[in-house]
Design a protein around this motif. Structure first.
Motif, PDB file in Angstrom:
ATOM      1  N   ARG A  79      -0.144  -4.955  -4.342  1.00  0.00           N
ATOM      2  CA  ARG A  79      -1.030  -4.210  -3.426  1.00  0.00           C
ATOM      3  C   ARG A  79      -1.948  -5.106  -2.613  1.00  0.00           C
ATOM      4  O   ARG A  79      -2.421  -4.716  -1.550  1.00  0.00           O
ATOM      5  CB  ARG A  79      -1.879  -3.224  -4.230  1.00  0.00           C
ATOM      6  CG  ARG A  79      -2.879  -3.888  -5.157  1.00  0.00           C
ATOM      7  CD  ARG A  79      -3.570  -2.872  -6.051  1.00  0.00           C
ATOM      8  NE  ARG A  79      -4.489  -3.501  -6.987  1.00  0.00           N
ATOM      9  CZ  ARG A  79      -5.786  -3.674  -6.771  1.00  0.00           C
ATOM     10  NH1 ARG A  79      -6.318  -3.264  -5.641  1.00  0.00           N
ATOM     11  NH2 ARG A  79      -6.551  -4.257  -7.661  1.00  0.00           N
ATOM     12  N   ILE A  83      -0.689  -5.846   1.070  1.00  0.00           N
ATOM     13  CA  ILE A  83      -0.027  -4.765   1.791  1.00  0.00           C
ATOM     14  C   ILE A  83      -0.416  -4.746   3.271  1.00  0.00           C
ATOM     15  O   ILE A  83       0.364  -4.311   4.136  1.00  0.00           O
ATOM     16  CB  ILE A  83      -0.354  -3.402   1.126  1.00  0.00           C
ATOM     17  CG1 ILE A  83       0.487  -2.279   1.729  1.00  0.00           C
ATOM     18  CG2 ILE A  83      -1.834  -3.093   1.219  1.00  0.00           C
ATOM     19  CD1 ILE A  83       1.951  -2.407   1.468  1.00  0.00           C
ATOM     20  N   ALA A  93       1.158  -3.633   7.720  1.00  0.00           N
ATOM     21  CA  ALA A  93       0.568  -2.429   8.313  1.00  0.00           C
ATOM     22  C   ALA A  93       1.136  -2.110   9.688  1.00  0.00           C
ATOM     23  O   ALA A  93       1.204  -0.951  10.080  1.00  0.00           O
ATOM     24  CB  ALA A  93      -0.953  -2.582   8.393  1.00  0.00           C
ATOM     25  N   PRO A 104      -3.161   0.712  -3.609  1.00  0.00           N
ATOM     26  CA  PRO A 104      -4.006  -0.057  -2.677  1.00  0.00           C
ATOM     27  C   PRO A 104      -5.428   0.499  -2.646  1.00  0.00           C
ATOM     28  O   PRO A 104      -5.642   1.702  -2.813  1.00  0.00           O
ATOM     29  CB  PRO A 104      -3.300   0.138  -1.330  1.00  0.00           C
ATOM     30  CG  PRO A 104      -1.887   0.485  -1.669  1.00  0.00           C
ATOM     31  CD  PRO A 104      -1.961   1.261  -2.954  1.00  0.00           C
ATOM     32  N   CYS A 146      -2.354  -0.034   5.773  1.00  0.00           N
ATOM     33  CA  CYS A 146      -1.036   0.129   5.147  1.00  0.00           C
ATOM     34  C   CYS A 146      -0.028   0.566   6.201  1.00  0.00           C
ATOM     35  O   CYS A 146      -0.400   1.084   7.262  1.00  0.00           O
ATOM     36  CB  CYS A 146      -1.091   1.190   4.043  1.00  0.00           C
ATOM     37  SG  CYS A 146      -2.108   0.767   2.621  1.00  0.00           S
TER      38      CYS A 146
END
Length: 254
Positions: free
Chosen positions: A138, A141, A145, A160, A166
């Motif tokens: 996480r 991440i 995006a 997350p 994201c």
């Protein structure tokens, strides 16, 4: 005597267990966990959770708690703490060892695409697939995006943090290894995965996804490991780490 193990990995827990079993009377074994995972699996011996405040903070902790040897058994991608450990060990003249599980090696039939960073992995994806099995955790991440219109199945131990950028099209799967080959096959088939993204973490707990990807004929984007700090000796398993400890002239370990 006091040994500090920087860890949280499977190898760190095994090492702590070996050290606790063999420790002479009065010796201390402390494991330090970063605290980034909720409900971590605690190793034997003493445990502290949380950061040190950089290299200077770690050096101060080594002095205050009279640490005789430092073993960096953190995740292969926990680069910052490894360099802080090297600086702190040098400042305090505490012997330092890095314990790193061996990395993965591609085999016949693998379609691997090595990259140097998560940003590099995100840049490589559009040419490789549209439905991504993302297994890099996480913390990174945000690098993915802007990867529209790709779809992501993101697997991690914890979700997350709120507000983290994201991918717009993403399903989160909360799970903790070890994973089975049959389970990885089902995930790839059920979600119609056509590309896998992983860090070269090594070890057996998460390796079945690589076999499942090979069987499914899908490409794998592999993020290379950051380097170990220069001059720090490295072993690949807990047992050689114990042997190294016994060789240190300032540490008397049976």
């Amino acid at each position: 005597m006091h040994v500090l193990v920087l860890g949280g990995t499977t190898e760190a827990r095994r090492l702590a267990g070996l050290l606790v079993e063999t420790a002479p009377a009065g010796a201390r074994v402390t494991s330090s966990l970063a605290g980034r995972v909720a409900g971590p699996r605690l190793p034997p011996g003493e445990v502290r959770i949380g950061g040190f405040g950089g290299a200077d903070g770690l050096a101060a902790w080594l002095r205050t708690h009279r640490v005789d040897a430092l073993i960096d058994a953190t995740h292969p991608f926990a680069g910052t703490i490894s360099f802080n450990a090297a600086a702190a060990a040098a400042a305090t003249h505490v012997p330092l060892l890095a314990l790193r599980r061996p990395g993965w090696v591609p085999g016949d039939g693998d379609d691997w695409h090595p990259v140097d960073s998560l940003a590099g992995a995100a840049a490589a994806l559009p040419a490789l697939g549209r439905r991504v099995f993302l297994t890099t955790g996480r913390m990174g991440i945000a690098a993915f995006a802007g990867s529209d219109p790709l779809w992501f199945l993101m697997r991690s131990v914890d979700a997350p943090d709120p507000g983290t950028p994201c991918p717009a099209r993403m399903e989160v799967l909360l799970d903790r290894g070890p994973f089975t080959l049959e389970g990885e096959r089902r995930l790839i088939d059920r979600h119609r995965i056509d590309v896998l993204v992983t860090k070269d973490s090594g070890g057996d707990a998460t390796a079945p996804k690589l076999t499942a990807a090979r069987e499914a004929g899908i490409p794998v984007v592999v993020v290379r490991r950051p380097p170990v700090p220069p001059g720090v000796p490295v072993v690949g398993a807990p047992e050689p780490a114990v042997a190294w400890l016994r060789e240190q002239p300032t540490v008397h370990w049976p």
